[in-house]
Write a protein that holds these residues in place. Structure first.
Motif, PDB file in Angstrom:
ATOM      1  N   PRO A 161      18.812  -0.721 -45.068  1.00 54.90           N
ATOM      2  CA  PRO A 161      20.007  -1.582 -45.105  1.00 54.90           C
ATOM      3  C   PRO A 161      21.094  -1.001 -44.199  1.00 54.90           C
ATOM      4  O   PRO A 161      21.426   0.181 -44.304  1.00 54.90           O
ATOM      5  CB  PRO A 161      20.428  -1.554 -46.572  1.00 54.90           C
ATOM      6  CG  PRO A 161      19.224  -1.052 -47.324  1.00 54.90           C
ATOM      7  CD  PRO A 161      18.519  -0.129 -46.385  1.00 54.90           C
ATOM      8  N   THR A 187      22.921  -8.325 -43.692  1.00 46.65           N
ATOM      9  CA  THR A 187      23.399  -9.431 -44.514  1.00 46.65           C
ATOM     10  C   THR A 187      24.673  -9.987 -43.901  1.00 46.65           C
ATOM     11  O   THR A 187      25.581  -9.225 -43.538  1.00 46.65           O
ATOM     12  CB  THR A 187      23.687  -8.968 -45.956  1.00 46.65           C
ATOM     13  OG1 THR A 187      22.482  -8.422 -46.522  1.00 46.65           O
ATOM     14  CG2 THR A 187      24.153 -10.138 -46.816  1.00 46.65           C
ATOM     15  N   GLN A 235      20.011 -12.999 -45.530  1.00 42.71           N
ATOM     16  CA  GLN A 235      19.598 -11.607 -45.361  1.00 42.71           C
ATOM     17  C   GLN A 235      18.438 -11.586 -44.372  1.00 42.71           C
ATOM     18  O   GLN A 235      17.417 -12.258 -44.583  1.00 42.71           O
ATOM     19  CB  GLN A 235      19.172 -10.989 -46.686  1.00 42.71           C
ATOM     20  CG  GLN A 235      18.899  -9.484 -46.600  1.00 42.71           C
ATOM     21  CD  GLN A 235      18.569  -8.893 -47.959  1.00 42.71           C
ATOM     22  OE1 GLN A 235      17.425  -8.938 -48.409  1.00 42.71           O
ATOM     23  NE2 GLN A 235      19.577  -8.345 -48.636  1.00 42.71           N
TER      24      GLN A 235
END
Length: 269
Positions: A161, A187, A235
């Motif tokens: 991430p 995201t 995402q």
């Protein structure tokens, strides 16, 4: 009555600020850490407004009479009583009579004046959303030049991430050297491209929405062929791909899936 308009407006503005913090909507406008300061400021505005309303009510009609007399005195002060520009006796007598007239109140506010409070009530009832695709699209796809580009390796196993602005800066200003060979997860919200396709976007704030900067990452690859709804949150899992413009960012999507809007819509530098 005009003595109450200002205090009421102060009270309502303070109530808007407190309401935003109470329901967590302040993150659409300021950094999350500024919530307590905003609540304190709102409370002070409410207190000042309430004090002004009570003071105005205690003054009663006498306050209006004093204001009326003051207005008449001001009118007299603007009239010459001597010299070539001196007013005639009839005008002077009329001004003196107006000053002493009972019930003559210059302080009344026209009914339309109360419409000034309407926008504040609208913000209280229907707060505007956080900045989105409209603001991002106006800024363009070029990634803002950072003070310093992160050069450390990505932390954690793939897929990693990564904040969208961090990915964009590494891709646009460091040629993706720390991104190559990694699968990352970004995201953001959707900003359609005029040429077709779409950007995954995010706004970054230092203090509040007024200083927001937009970061756009072009999405490529088969999973990104379908353009999601504007401003919808997505995402994207993918790999680094060089952009086709100067200081732009791109990602080749391996997977695209819709997600709920995050509690904090902005990223922090």
């Amino acid at each position: 009555m005009n003595r109450l308009v200002g205090p009421i407006l102060l009270f309502v503005l303070g109530a808007v600020a407190v309401q935003l913090v109470a329901f967590g909507n302040h993150v659409d406008y300021v950094r999350p850490g500024h919530g307590p300061l905003l609540a304190i400021a709102g409370g002070l505005l409410m207190a000042a407004g309430l004090w002004g309303v009570l003071a105005g009510l205690r003054a009663g009609p006498g306050g209006s009479a004093q204001e009326s007399a003051g207005a008449a005195r001001l009118a007299r002060a603007r009239v010459h009583t001597r010299g070539p520009l001196a007013a005639d006796r009839e005008t002077l007598e009329r001004l003196r009579a107006d000053e002493q007239a009972e019930g003559h109140d210059h302080s009344r506010v026209p009914g339309v004046g109360w419409l000034l409070v309407l926008p504040v009530f609208l913000v209280l009832l229907v707060p505007p959303p956080a900045l989105g695709a409209f603001a991002a699209d106006r800024a363009g796809a070029e990634v803002p030049r950072p003070a310093a580009v992160a050069t450390e390796a990505l932390a954690g196993p793939d897929p990693v991430p990564v904040e969208l602005h961090d990915y964009a800066e590494r891709a646009a200003w460091d040629d993706g050297r720390t991104l190559a060979g990694h699968t990352v997860v970004l995201t953001g919200f959707v900003t359609p491209r005029e040429e077709g396709g779409w950007y995954l976007s995010r706004m970054v704030i230092s203090c509040c929405a007024a200083d927001a900067r937009s970061y756009l990452v072009e999405t490529a690859g088969a999973p990104a062929d379908r353009v999601p709804a504007r401003n919808s949150w997505q995402q994207v899992t993918g790999t680094y791909t060089p952009g086709d413009g100067t200081h732009t960012a791109r990602i080749t999507a391996l997977e695209v899936r819709p997600v709920a809007a995050p509690q904090d819509p902005y990223e922090l530098p």
